[in-house]
Design a protein around this motif. Structure first.
Motif, PDB file in Angstrom:
ATOM      1  N   VAL A 299       0.705  -1.329   0.049  1.00  0.00           N
ATOM      2  CA  VAL A 299       0.051  -0.094  -0.012  1.00  0.00           C
ATOM      3  C   VAL A 299       0.958   1.129   0.110  1.00  0.00           C
ATOM      4  CG1 VAL A 299      -1.958  -1.166   1.240  1.00  0.00           C
ATOM      5  CG2 VAL A 299      -0.172   0.166   2.281  1.00  0.00           C
ATOM      6  N   GLY A 300       2.087   1.204   0.150  1.00  0.00           N
ATOM      7  CA  GLY A 300       3.079   2.243  -0.066  1.00  0.00           C
ATOM      8  C   GLY A 300       3.315   2.561   1.333  1.00  0.00           C
ATOM      9  N   VAL A 301       4.787   2.839   1.732  1.00  0.00           N
ATOM     10  CA  VAL A 301       5.119   3.495   2.960  1.00  0.00           C
ATOM     11  C   VAL A 301       4.564   4.907   3.216  1.00  0.00           C
ATOM     12  CG1 VAL A 301       7.202   4.126   4.165  1.00  0.00           C
ATOM     13  CG2 VAL A 301       7.239   2.078   3.009  1.00  0.00           C
ATOM     14  N   PRO A 302       4.764   5.816   2.313  1.00  0.00           N
ATOM     15  CA  PRO A 302       4.553   7.091   2.546  1.00  0.00           C
ATOM     16  C   PRO A 302       2.948   7.149   2.829  1.00  0.00           C
ATOM     17  CG  PRO A 302       5.947   7.199   0.524  1.00  0.00           C
ATOM     18  CD  PRO A 302       5.567   5.620   1.156  1.00  0.00           C
ATOM     19  N   VAL A 303       2.161   6.397   2.004  1.00  0.00           N
ATOM     20  CA  VAL A 303       0.463   6.478   2.301  1.00  0.00           C
ATOM     21  C   VAL A 303       0.281   5.803   3.689  1.00  0.00           C
ATOM     22  CG1 VAL A 303      -1.627   5.174   1.516  1.00  0.00           C
ATOM     23  CG2 VAL A 303       0.073   6.064  -0.379  1.00  0.00           C
ATOM     24  N   ALA A 304       1.030   4.467   4.158  1.00  0.00           N
ATOM     25  CA  ALA A 304       0.701   4.186   5.311  1.00  0.00           C
ATOM     26  C   ALA A 304       1.070   5.078   6.488  1.00  0.00           C
ATOM     27  CB  ALA A 304       1.445   2.953   5.375  1.00  0.00           C
ATOM     28  N   ILE A 305       2.165   5.868   6.381  1.00  0.00           N
ATOM     29  CA  ILE A 305       2.543   6.886   7.280  1.00  0.00           C
ATOM     30  C   ILE A 305       1.581   7.924   7.452  1.00  0.00           C
ATOM     31  CG2 ILE A 305       4.046   8.632   7.964  1.00  0.00           C
ATOM     32  CD1 ILE A 305       6.290   6.715   7.161  1.00  0.00           C
ATOM     33  N   ALA A 306       1.053   8.327   6.255  1.00  0.00           N
ATOM     34  CA  ALA A 306       0.098   9.511   6.318  1.00  0.00           C
ATOM     35  C   ALA A 306      -1.315   8.821   7.023  1.00  0.00           C
ATOM     36  CB  ALA A 306      -0.008  10.165   4.886  1.00  0.00           C
ATOM     37  N   ALA A 307      -1.734   7.722   6.477  1.00  0.00           N
ATOM     38  CA  ALA A 307      -3.047   7.195   7.057  1.00  0.00           C
ATOM     39  C   ALA A 307      -2.732   6.879   8.427  1.00  0.00           C
ATOM     40  CB  ALA A 307      -3.311   5.853   6.533  1.00  0.00           C
ATOM     41  N   ALA A 308      -1.740   6.601   9.152  1.00  0.00           N
ATOM     42  CA  ALA A 308      -1.372   6.584  10.458  1.00  0.00           C
ATOM     43  C   ALA A 308      -1.744   7.688  11.339  1.00  0.00           C
ATOM     44  CB  ALA A 308      -0.114   5.880  10.745  1.00  0.00           C
ATOM     45  N   ILE A 309      -1.304   8.949  10.574  1.00  0.00           N
ATOM     46  CA  ILE A 309      -1.165  10.017  11.519  1.00  0.00           C
ATOM     47  C   ILE A 309      -2.887  10.448  11.591  1.00  0.00           C
ATOM     48  CG2 ILE A 309      -0.961  12.522  11.062  1.00  0.00           C
ATOM     49  CD1 ILE A 309       1.611  12.093   9.872  1.00  0.00           C
ATOM     50  N   ALA A 310      -3.604  10.275  10.391  1.00  0.00           N
ATOM     51  CA  ALA A 310      -5.233  10.341  10.624  1.00  0.00           C
ATOM     52  C   ALA A 310      -5.886   9.568  11.568  1.00  0.00           C
ATOM     53  CB  ALA A 310      -5.863  10.460   9.183  1.00  0.00           C
ATOM     54  N   ALA A 311      -5.232   8.196  11.486  1.00  0.00           N
ATOM     55  CA  ALA A 311      -5.962   7.335  12.434  1.00  0.00           C
ATOM     56  C   ALA A 311      -5.777   7.702  13.798  1.00  0.00           C
ATOM     57  CB  ALA A 311      -5.353   5.745  12.147  1.00  0.00           C
ATOM     58  N   LEU A 312      -4.590   8.233  14.268  1.00  0.00           N
ATOM     59  CA  LEU A 312      -4.432   8.383  15.641  1.00  0.00           C
ATOM     60  C   LEU A 312      -4.797   9.990  15.778  1.00  0.00           C
ATOM     61  CD1 LEU A 312      -0.653   7.431  15.889  1.00  0.00           C
ATOM     62  CD2 LEU A 312      -2.766   6.005  16.697  1.00  0.00           C
ATOM     63  N   SER A 313      -5.424  10.748  14.818  1.00  0.00           N
ATOM     64  CA  SER A 313      -5.735  12.241  15.114  1.00  0.00           C
ATOM     65  C   SER A 313      -7.228  12.259  15.875  1.00  0.00           C
ATOM     66  CB  SER A 313      -5.763  12.753  14.024  1.00  0.00           C
ATOM     67  OG  SER A 313      -7.030  12.419  13.055  1.00  0.00           O
ATOM     68  N   GLY A 314      -7.947  11.350  15.676  1.00  0.00           N
ATOM     69  CA  GLY A 314      -9.342  11.266  16.472  1.00  0.00           C
ATOM     70  C   GLY A 314     -10.043  12.494  15.970  1.00  0.00           C
ATOM     71  N   ARG A 315      -9.869  13.209  14.803  1.00  0.00           N
ATOM     72  CA  ARG A 315     -10.654  14.374  14.325  1.00  0.00           C
ATOM     73  C   ARG A 315     -11.803  13.428  13.776  1.00  0.00           C
ATOM     74  NH1 ARG A 315      -6.114  18.379  11.647  1.00  0.00           N
ATOM     75  NH2 ARG A 315      -5.098  19.190  13.620  1.00  0.00           N
ATOM     76  N   PRO A 316     -12.840  14.402  13.680  1.00  0.00           N
ATOM     77  CA  PRO A 316     -14.135  14.128  12.730  1.00  0.00           C
ATOM     78  C   PRO A 316     -13.774  13.408  11.574  1.00  0.00           C
ATOM     79  CG  PRO A 316     -14.364  16.315  13.922  1.00  0.00           C
ATOM     80  CD  PRO A 316     -12.836  16.066  13.798  1.00  0.00           C
ATOM     81  N   GLY A 317     -14.581  12.247  11.279  1.00  0.00           N
ATOM     82  CA  GLY A 317     -14.376  11.620   9.925  1.00  0.00           C
ATOM     83  C   GLY A 317     -13.304  10.300   9.851  1.00  0.00           C
ATOM     84  N   THR A 318     -12.397  10.704  10.748  1.00  0.00           N
ATOM     85  CA  THR A 318     -11.077   9.763  10.683  1.00  0.00           C
ATOM     86  C   THR A 318     -11.566   8.409  11.690  1.00  0.00           C
ATOM     87  OG1 THR A 318     -10.143  10.703  12.719  1.00  0.00           O
ATOM     88  CG2 THR A 318      -9.667  11.386  10.474  1.00  0.00           C
ATOM     89  N   THR A 319     -12.251   8.529  12.684  1.00  0.00           N
ATOM     90  CA  THR A 319     -12.510   7.267  13.764  1.00  0.00           C
ATOM     91  C   THR A 319     -13.211   6.195  12.631  1.00  0.00           C
ATOM     92  OG1 THR A 319     -12.408   8.797  15.371  1.00  0.00           O
ATOM     93  CG2 THR A 319     -13.230   6.528  15.730  1.00  0.00           C
ATOM     94  N   PHE A 320     -14.028   6.678  11.913  1.00  0.00           N
ATOM     95  CA  PHE A 320     -14.855   5.778  11.488  1.00  0.00           C
ATOM     96  C   PHE A 320     -14.121   4.993  10.343  1.00  0.00           C
ATOM     97  CE2 PHE A 320     -16.980   4.362   7.353  1.00  0.00           C
ATOM     98  CZ  PHE A 320     -18.180   3.430   8.008  1.00  0.00           C
ATOM     99  N   TRP A 321     -13.301   5.389   9.463  1.00  0.00           N
ATOM    100  CA  TRP A 321     -12.418   4.928   8.573  1.00  0.00           C
ATOM    101  C   TRP A 321     -11.272   4.117   9.265  1.00  0.00           C
ATOM    102  CZ3 TRP A 321     -14.367   3.745   4.162  1.00  0.00           C
ATOM    103  CH2 TRP A 321     -15.252   4.663   3.802  1.00  0.00           C
ATOM    104  N   THR A 322     -10.905   4.613  10.482  1.00  0.00           N
ATOM    105  CA  THR A 322     -10.030   3.886  11.047  1.00  0.00           C
ATOM    106  C   THR A 322     -10.473   2.621  11.675  1.00  0.00           C
ATOM    107  OG1 THR A 322      -8.836   5.831  12.183  1.00  0.00           O
ATOM    108  CG2 THR A 322      -8.369   3.717  13.194  1.00  0.00           C
ATOM    109  N   ILE A 323     -11.600   2.529  12.177  1.00  0.00           N
ATOM    110  CA  ILE A 323     -12.315   1.249  12.649  1.00  0.00           C
ATOM    111  C   ILE A 323     -12.674   0.281  11.368  1.00  0.00           C
ATOM    112  CG2 ILE A 323     -14.311   0.368  13.764  1.00  0.00           C
ATOM    113  CD1 ILE A 323     -14.288   3.087  15.607  1.00  0.00           C
ATOM    114  N   ALA A 324     -12.919   0.938  10.268  1.00  0.00           N
ATOM    115  CA  ALA A 324     -13.362   0.316   9.076  1.00  0.00           C
ATOM    116  C   ALA A 324     -12.043  -0.746   8.744  1.00  0.00           C
ATOM    117  CB  ALA A 324     -13.989   0.887   8.051  1.00  0.00           C
ATOM    118  N   VAL A 325     -10.920   0.159   8.879  1.00  0.00           N
ATOM    119  CA  VAL A 325      -9.940  -0.413   8.060  1.00  0.00           C
ATOM    120  C   VAL A 325      -9.237  -1.698   9.349  1.00  0.00           C
ATOM    121  CG1 VAL A 325      -7.265  -0.054   8.048  1.00  0.00           C
ATOM    122  CG2 VAL A 325      -8.823   1.454   6.935  1.00  0.00           C
ATOM    123  N   MET A 326      -9.334  -1.349  10.544  1.00  0.00           N
ATOM    124  CA  MET A 326      -8.846  -2.221  11.501  1.00  0.00           C
ATOM    125  C   MET A 326      -9.959  -3.540  11.172  1.00  0.00           C
ATOM    126  SD  MET A 326      -8.158   0.270  14.486  1.00  0.00           S
ATOM    127  CE  MET A 326      -7.765  -1.052  15.844  1.00  0.00           C
TER     128      MET A 326
END
Length: 804
Positions: A299-326
Motif C-alpha cells: 500500500v506504500g510507505v508514505p501512504v501508510a504513514i500518512a494514514a497512521a497520522i489521521a488514524a491517531l488524530s481522533g478528528r471528525p471523519g477519521t475514527t470511522f475509517w480507522t475502525i473500518a480499516v482495522m
C-alpha cells in the motif's frame, strides 16, 4: 480557464491510475494472468459471441455436460458496463478494456468521493493511493472483483450526496451505483461495502445529516440490492443446491499474519512473477500451498504513514475509517484469529464467502481516505502535532531497526539466519533452512529500501508539517515519492501476451466445430494441473521465446480450463465458483478417486468422443495431436460411435441418485439396456405411431433450446446426456402440454416416449431468473416513479467534477 483547471486533477488521477494497466493500449496483445486465462476470458468470449449471434445465453452447454450461465455471476451477464463494452468494441479491445478499466475508474470514484470532503489536490493524492495500491491493481485478473472494487468509492460518493441534503433523485443514483456493484458479481466485497455504507450512514459525522438523509440513504441502499435481483435470486437458489451451501469455510487465501509485512515491504516473501512457484517456499507456506491471491499487497510507505497520522488524530471523519480499516484487516486474517470464525458462527451465510484476503482490498479504500485527510491538513498547515510526532518517531524507530537488521546480516549473519530458520519452522515452510536462506538473501535489499523510504518520508513529512519556507516543496516531494513508490512497486502485475500465444491450441483444431459429442482433457480436475493425477503430465517442457512466468500460462492455455469460449462440449470441468449442482460435485470426487478403467467407463457412458491423455485410451489408438509444452498429453479419438442422445428400451430403478452415479463407473451397467433412475417413470408422452428403428438425431443444438427427432420401436426413453435441471421444459410433437423431465444416470435427462417418431424440444426456462428479473423491473419502475414524484435536484456528473 477555471473550468479547465477544474478538470486537471481528475484527469491527473485517471492518468496515474492507468499506469498499472498500460498494457490496454495495444491491438495485438491480451491480459492473461491466472483467472483471466483459467475462467474469465472464456466466459467473456462465450457471452460476446452468443449475444452477437442473437441469443442471450441463459444456459452454457459447454462446461461439465452443460450448466446454467444465468446462475453464475462470473459471466457478468447483467453488468451494464461490461455488457456495453462487449457490444460496442472489437473482441480483443473489448476484453482488454473490460480488464483494465476498473483501475482508473477506482481512482476517479475515489477522487469524486474525497473531493466532497477535501480539496482537489488532496483528493487526487488519496485517489492515486487507492487506485495504485497493491490490493487493487492485483485484482484485475478477476474482473468480477476488480469491477466490484471500482464501484466502492462511487457508492460512498453517491451515499455522501444523499446524506448531505440529497433528494430522491440522489437516492435513485445511489441505488443505481449499488446495483452496478452488485451485478459485478463479487458477493464478498459487495456485502462488505453494504455493511460499511450502512454504518457510514448511521454513525459517520456529516454536515447537514438529518433523518431525511438517513431515510433516503436506506431507501437507496435497499433499492440497489433489489435492482440486482435479476442476478442474485438465481444465484441464491443455485447456491442452496450446490457444494457451496454445505462445504466447510474456505481455509485458503486468508491473509497470514506474517504477510502483513508486505503491506510496507513489497514481495518480501517472494515474487510469483520472477520465480517458479515451487521455488517460493515461503509463498506456498503463507498461502495454503498455492500462489498468493493478491500478487502484491503493497500500500506504500508514505501512504501508510500518512494514514497512521489521521488514524491517531481522533478528528471528525477519521475514527470511522480507522475502525473500518482495522476490522477489514482483522477479517482478512481469516482463521488466524478467532474473530472471523466467531463471526461466521454468528452469521452462517458468511461461511459461503471464500478467500477472506479479499477484505484487504476494501481496507485499501479506508487507508487511502485517511492518507488524503493528512495531505489536506498538510496543505492547510493544520497537522495534529501529537500524532505527527508519534508516527514520525515510530517510522524512525522502524527505519533504525531495518538498518540494524541489514548491518547484522552483513556483519554477523549467524544469529539472523537462526531467527529466520525458527520463523520458517513456525510458519510451516517445507524446508526451513531454504526458507531462512531465502529471507537472508532478500532482507538486505528490501530492508535497505524500507529504511530509505521510512527515513525519507519522515523527513519530508516533518518539513511539510512545519512553518518553514520549504514546506510546500517538501509536501510536493512527499506526494511525488508516494506516487512513484506505488508505481515502481505495483505496476508490473498486469502483463500481456501476444494474441497468438493465447489462441486455440492446435489439438483443439482437430476436433470438428460444434460437435455434438464431448471432450475430456485430463489432469486439471481441481483447477490446476495436478501432476499426481493419473491423467496429468509429469513435467512441462520449455516453450521458447517466453519468460518462465509467461511459459506457465502458455502451457496452461493448452489445457482450455474453461471450454465455453472455445465452444467445446466437455465432460469434466473445474467448478470455480462452486455453484454447480451437488450431484456434479459428487461425480467429480468419484472421478478424481477412480482408476483409469473406471474413468474410461464413465467417459464412454457420458457421450465423450475425444480425450486428451498421457497414454492411449485403447490399444492401437493413434495420437491426433500433442499439447505444446506438455507433449506427454495427446488428443485421441476415444469413441467414434459416441452419442450425446440415444433411445433405450427401459428405465432401471434403484434406491437413489448416488446409486445412479455409481452405475456410471461400475462394469455392471449397460447403457444400451436402459437409463438409471430412482423415481417411478411418468406415463409415456406422445401419440403412438408406427414402430421405427431406434434413433436420436439433433435438429437443433443451441444454447437455451435443443430439438431432437427420436424414433422408437416400442415405448421407451430418449436419453439426453446433458445436465439435468428442473428448469428445462419438455415438449413432445408440439402438443404444448408439459411433459415430465426425468433425472437419469444421476446427472442427465430422459423423456418417456411412446413408440413411433417424435420431435422432442427441450427449452430452458429458469423460473428463479424470471422471478429475479420481475423483481428488478418492478424495483426500477417503482424507483423511477418515486424519484419523479420528488423535487428535482439533479447534479450533473460533469458539473460536479468541473466545479472541483
Amino acid at each position: 480557464m477555471p473550468r479547465l483547471r477544474g478538470w486537471i486533477w481528475p484527469l491527473l488521477t485517471v492518468a496515474m491510475s492507468v499506469i498499472p494497466v498500460r498494457g490496454v493500449f495495444t491491438l495485438s496483445r491480451l491480459f492473461f494472468v491466472r483467472d483471466l486465462l483459467l475462467a474469465f476470458r472464456s466466459r467473456f468470449l462465450f457471452v460476446t459471441n452468443s449475444v452477437a449471434s442473437g441469443t442471450f445465453p441463459l444456459w452454457d452447454p459447454y462446461p461439465a455436460h452443460g450448466q446454467a450461465a444465468v446462475n453464475d455471476p462470473l459471466y457478468q451477464l447483467f453488468h451494464p458496463p461490461t455488457l456495453v463494452i462487449r457490444l460496442l468494441l472489437p473482441e480483443a479491445v473489448a476484453y482488454n478494456v473490460a480488464v483494465a478499466l476498473p483501475v482508473p475508474l477506482a481512482g476517479l470514484g475515489a477522487f469524486l468521493y474525497l473531493r466532497r470532503l477535501i480539496s482537489a489536490p488532496a483528493a487526487t493524492a488519496g485517489a492515486v493511493a487507492f487506485a495504485l495500491a497493491g490490493p487493487i491493481v492485483s485484482t484485475t485478473n478477476a474482473p468480477n472483483l476488480s469491477w466490484s472494487l471500482a464501484a466502492v468509492p462511487f457508492v460512498f460518493w453517491a451515499l455522501d450526496r444523499v446524506l448531505d441534503g440529497g433528494s430522491k433523485v440522489d437516492a435513485g443514483l445511489l441505488a443505481s451505483v449499488v446495483a452496478c456493484q452488485a451485478l459485478a458479481g463479487e458477493p464478498v466485497t459487495f456485502a462488505a461495502t453494504m455493511v460499511t455504507a450502512a454504518a457510514y450512514a448511521a454513525i459517520a459525522p456529516r454536515r447537514g445529516r438529518d433523518r431525511t438523509g438517513l431515510a433516503l440513504s436506506g431507501v437507496g441502499l435497499f433499492a440497489g440490492v433489489l435492482l440486482a435481483s435479476i442476478q442474485y435470486v438465481p444465484l441464491l437458489v443455485a447456491t442452496r443446491h450446490s457444494l457451496r451451501a454445505v462445504q466447510a469455510p474456505a481455509s485458503i487465501w486468508a491473509l497470514h499474519p506474517l504477510a502483513l509485512v508486505e503491506l510496507i515491504v513489497p514481495h518480501f516473501f517472494g515474487d510469483a512473477f520472477s520465480s517458479h512457484l515451487s521455488e517460493l517456499s515461503w509463498m506456498l507456506a503463507l498461502n495454503s500451498g498455492r500462489e498468493p491471491f493478491l500478487f502484491t499487497m503493497y500500500v506504500g510507505v508514505p501512504v501508510a504513514i500518512a494514514a497512521a497520522i489521521a488514524a491517531l488524530s481522533g478528528r471528525p471523519g477519521t475514527t470511522f475509517w480507522t475502525i473500518a480499516v482495522m476490522l477489514s484487516v482483522l477479517v482478512s486474517l481469516g482463521a488466524s484469529t478467532p474473530f472471523y470464525p466467531a463471526l461466521q458462527r454468528a452469521l452462517p451465510p458468511l461461511q459461503m464467502f471464500r478467500f477472506p484476503v479479499k477484505f484487504l482490498s476494501v481496507a485499501s479504500f479506508g487507508i487511502a481516505v485517511l492518507a488524503a485527510m493528512t495531505v489536506q491538513w498538510l496543505l492547510d498547515g493544520a497537522v495534529p502535532r501529537r500524532p505527527l510526532r508519534a508516527v514520525t518517531a515510530a517510522a524512525c524507530l522502524v527505519a533504525a531497526a531495518s538498518y540494524a537488521v541489514v548491518a547484522w546480516v552483513l556483519l554477523a549473519p549467524r544469529v539472523p539466519i537462526q531467527g529466520f530458520f525458527r520463523l520458517a519452522q513456525w510458519a510451516g515452510v517445507s524446508s526451513p533452512l531454504q526458507g531462512a536462506e531465502f529471507l537472508l538473501f532478500r532482507a538486505r535489499p528490501l530492508l535497505t529500501a524500507l529504511f530509505l523510504k521510512l527515513a525519507g518520508t519522515a523527513l519530508l513529512l516533518w518539513i511539510a508539517a512545519s512553518s518553514r519556507r520549504e514546506r510546500r516543496l517538501a509536501l510536493a516531494a512527499l506526494l511525488v515519492l508516494g506516487a512513484v513508490d506505488l508505481v515502481t512497486s505495483n505496476s508490473d502485475v498486469n502483463p500481456t501476451l501476444p494474441v497468438q500465444a493465447l489462441a486455440a491450441p492446435e489439438w483443439y483444431r482437430r476436433i470438428p466445430r460444434d460437435a455434438h459429442e464431448r471432450v475430456y482433457v485430463g489432469g486439471r480436475l481441481d483447477g490446476r494441473v495436478d501432476v499426481a493425477d493419473v491423467d496429468a503430465p509429469k513435467y512441462a517442457a520449455v516453450v521458447e521465446g517466453y519468460t518462465p512466468f509467461e511459459q506457465q500460462h502458455v502451457i496452461v492455455n493448452q489445457f482450455i480450463f474453461h471450454p465455453s469460449g472455445s465452444r467445446m462440449r466437455e465432460s469434466m470441468t473445474y467448478d470455480l465458483p462452486a455453484l454447480w449442482p451437488a450431484e456434479y460435485a459428487r461425480v467429480a470426487r468419484r472421478f478424481a478417486a477412480a482408476d483409469r478403467d473406471a474413468r474410461l467407463r464413465f467417459l464412454a457412458r457420458t457421450g465423450t468422443r475425444y480425450v486428451v491423455l498421457p497414454s492411449r485410451p485403447a490399444p492401437g489408438a493413434a495420437p491426433l495431436a500433442r499439447l505444446v509444452g506438455a507433449e506427454q498429453l495427446a488428443l485421441y479419438d476415444f469413441d467414434p460411435s459416441a452419442a450425446r442422445a440415444s433411445v433405450v428400451p427401459d428405465a432401471l430403478r434403484g434406491p437413489g441418485v448416488d446409486w445412479e452415479i455409481d452405475g456410471l463407473f461400475e462394469p455392471r451397467f449397460n447403457p444400451g439396456a436402459g437409463v438409471l433412475v430412482s423415481e417411478p417413470p411418468p406415463p409415456a408422452a406422445g401419440v403412438p405411431g408406427l414402430a421405427v428403428p431406434a434413433s436420436a438425431t439433433f435438429l437443433e443444438d443451441g444454447l437455451n433450446r435443443v430439438v431432437i427427432r427420436a424414433g422408437l420401436p416400442a415405448d421407451g426413453y430418449l436419453a439426453l446426456l446433458d445436465s439435468y435441471d428442473p428448469n428445462w421444459r419438455v415438449d413432445v410433437d408440439g402438443a404444448g402440454a408439459p411433459v415430465k423431465l426425468m433425472r437419469a444416470n444421476g446427472l442427465f435427462r430422459a423423456v418417456h416416449l411412446t413408440r413411433g417418431e417424435h420431435i422432442v424440444t427441450f427449452t430452458y426456462r429458469p423460473s428463479p431468473f424470471y422471478a429475479g428479473a420481475a423483481l428488478s423491473a418492478a424495483t426500477a419502475v417503482g424507483l423511477a416513479v418515486w424519484c419523479a414524484s420528488g423535487r428535482r435536484r439533479v447534479r450533473a456528473f460533469a458539473t460536479e467534477v468541473a466545479s472541483s
